[in-house]
Design a protein around this motif. Structure first.
Motif, mmCIF file in Angstrom:
data_model
loop_
_atom_site.group_PDB
_atom_site.id
_atom_site.type_symbol
_atom_site.label_atom_id
_atom_site.label_comp_id
_atom_site.label_asym_id
_atom_site.label_seq_id
_atom_site.Cartn_x
_atom_site.Cartn_y
_atom_site.Cartn_z
ATOM 1 N N VAL A 3 0.842 -1.199 0.000
ATOM 2 C CA VAL A 3 0.000 0.000 0.000
ATOM 3 C C VAL A 3 0.876 1.248 0.000
ATOM 4 O O VAL A 3 0.606 2.213 -0.729
ATOM 5 C CB VAL A 3 -0.949 0.001 1.217
ATOM 6 N N VAL A 7 0.994 4.268 -2.785
ATOM 7 C CA VAL A 7 0.893 5.694 -2.449
ATOM 8 C C VAL A 7 2.097 6.452 -2.999
ATOM 9 O O VAL A 7 1.960 7.519 -3.605
ATOM 10 C CB VAL A 7 0.788 5.883 -0.925
ATOM 11 N N ILE A 11 0.161 7.589 -6.304
ATOM 12 C CA ILE A 11 -0.643 8.702 -5.793
ATOM 13 C C ILE A 11 0.185 9.972 -5.605
ATOM 14 O O ILE A 11 -0.242 11.060 -5.987
ATOM 15 C CB ILE A 11 -1.330 8.317 -4.469
ATOM 16 N N CYS A 306 -11.770 12.528 -1.279
ATOM 17 C CA CYS A 306 -11.963 11.165 -0.773
ATOM 18 C C CYS A 306 -11.334 10.139 -1.708
ATOM 19 O O CYS A 306 -10.889 9.071 -1.265
ATOM 20 C CB CYS A 306 -13.449 10.867 -0.611
ATOM 21 N N ILE A 308 -8.514 10.148 -3.033
ATOM 22 C CA ILE A 308 -7.107 9.888 -2.716
ATOM 23 C C ILE A 308 -6.984 8.586 -1.932
ATOM 24 O O ILE A 308 -6.081 7.774 -2.160
ATOM 25 C CB ILE A 308 -6.508 11.062 -1.911
ATOM 26 N N ILE A 309 -7.917 8.364 -1.019
ATOM 27 C CA ILE A 309 -7.906 7.145 -0.196
ATOM 28 C C ILE A 309 -8.492 5.961 -0.963
ATOM 29 O O ILE A 309 -7.901 4.879 -1.021
ATOM 30 C CB ILE A 309 -8.687 7.371 1.106
ATOM 31 N N THR A 310 -9.660 6.169 -1.579
ATOM 32 C CA THR A 310 -10.347 5.041 -2.219
ATOM 33 C C THR A 310 -9.619 4.537 -3.454
ATOM 34 O O THR A 310 -9.606 3.328 -3.724
ATOM 35 C CB THR A 310 -11.794 5.428 -2.588
ATOM 36 N N THR A 312 -6.391 4.592 -3.942
ATOM 37 C CA THR A 312 -5.264 3.805 -3.425
ATOM 38 C C THR A 312 -5.715 2.385 -3.115
ATOM 39 O O THR A 312 -5.058 1.410 -3.482
ATOM 40 C CB THR A 312 -4.690 4.452 -2.148
ATOM 41 N N GLY A 313 -6.853 2.268 -2.435
ATOM 42 C CA GLY A 313 -7.397 0.953 -2.126
ATOM 43 C C GLY A 313 -7.776 0.181 -3.377
ATOM 44 O O GLY A 313 -7.554 -1.039 -3.473
ATOM 45 N N TYR A 316 -4.731 -1.383 -5.063
ATOM 46 C CA TYR A 316 -4.294 -2.566 -4.312
ATOM 47 C C TYR A 316 -5.226 -3.746 -4.567
ATOM 48 O O TYR A 316 -4.780 -4.865 -4.844
ATOM 49 C CB TYR A 316 -4.246 -2.231 -2.818
#
Length: 326
Positions: A3, A7, A11, A306, A308-310, A312-313, A316
């Motif tokens: 992860v 990032v 990201i 939001c 930025i987080i989702t 990234t997930g 993965y």
């Protein structure tokens, strides 16, 4: 560690250039209209032409087209149902549906795919074995989303449906569409461009496209102030960033035999395409067609932050769901 690698490699480069756009606009008040026209009229058509022309995917990958259409239609139906359930007034319902359905694949999506497939585990040094296929798949998906944003998205923001004549007029004004048609014609005619002076120009355009679009997003973010989201904005974010990737996964897995998409690269690209935040172009249409475009501006901004987080997930998860080895 994986992860953190996502990032750092996928990201952070986006955030660096987004911040650069924010910083430059705060110092020099850049002309956003010029940047947007440069992207829409030159950079995006060149990007789509180059990546479709060099695309060597199988004919089965063309099934990304109906898959994308089905995904967008299902997402629109869900957003329409939820907007009624939330009791939103009609004007806000239209904006809610636009934000929940149409993504920023022409900006963030294209740049993201370029980053993902140019470093390990999908690349080693100067070798990028999956990049051409991934960018070609994204170019196909971008054309569909580009049409949807600039035709149906614009119509929703204006709060009335587009007529048949308006629909075709929008299509005829899209340089990206002509770029795609030209790429297919040259490819079918087997006209080689690799040894012409144009080839290095297009290669450089690809890198410039990534930089310019992310800087433009930073400029747009700088000119809008994020406020506390209400429940409808949170619902729209959940639909776009969580539900839409789930729908994409279902399309790839449940009726997979019908769609026939069995290519891990295309599957990853399609899944990430669904996970991209809402289109920034909607903010431009809001400013053009609305006296008060604050709702759509705040919704898109909240969605982007939001994301930025989702996203990234999603990167993965896509590697786990659709494994692809060197």
């Amino acid at each position: 560690m994986t992860v953190l690698s996502i990032v750092w490699n996928d990201i952070m480069p986006l955030l660096v250039f987004i911040w650069a756009g924010w910083f430059l606009d705060s110092k020099f008040k850049l002309d956003l209209g010029t940047y947007s026209k440069l992207i829409v009229l030159i950079m995006l058509p060149c990007f789509i032409f180059f990546n479709l022309y060099r695309y060597e995917g199988s004919e089965a990958d063309l099934l990304l087209l109906p898959a994308a259409i089905i995904l967008i239609v299902l997402q629109y139906i869900l957003s329409a149902g939820l907007s009624h359930a939330l009791g939103l007034r009609k004007e806000v319902r239209d904006e809610f549906k636009a934000v929940s359905t149409f993504s920023n694949s022409g900006h963030i999506g294209a740049a993201l795919i370029m980053l993902i497939f140019t470093h390990p585990p999908f690349a080693e040094g100067a070798s990028h074995p999956y990049l051409s296929e991934a960018m070609g798949a994204m170019a196909i998906l971008m054309i569909i989303m580009n049409i949807c944003v600039n035709v149906f998205g614009a119509a929703l923001i204006r709060s009335h449906g587009a007529s048949v004549s308006e629909f075709f007029l929008y299509l005829l004004k899209m340089p990206a569409l002509y770029a795609a048609v030209l790429a297919f014609i040259l490819k079918m005619a087997e006209i080689p461009l690799q040894h012409t002076f144009l080839w290095p120009v297009f290669i450089h355009f690809n890198g410039a496209f990534f930089i310019l679009v992310t800087i433009t997003i930073g400029i747009q973010l700088h000119r809008s102030r994020l406020k506390k989201p209400d429940f409808s904005m949170i619902s729209s974010m959940a639909l776009k960033l969580i539900v839409m990737p789930l729908l994409a996964f279902c399309l790839l897995e449940i009726p997979g035999s019908a769609l026939g998409i069995r290519n891990a690269v295309a599957e990853q690209v399609f899944f990430l395409f669904a996970a991209i935040p809402s289109s920034m172009t909607l903010i431009i249409y809001g400013a053009e067609y609305k006296d008060d475009s604050s709702y759509i501006t705040q919704s898109v901004l909240f969605n982007t932050v939001c994301g930025i987080i989702t996203v990234t997930g999603a990167i993965y998860i896509s590697r786990l769901l659709f494994p692809l080895g060197m």
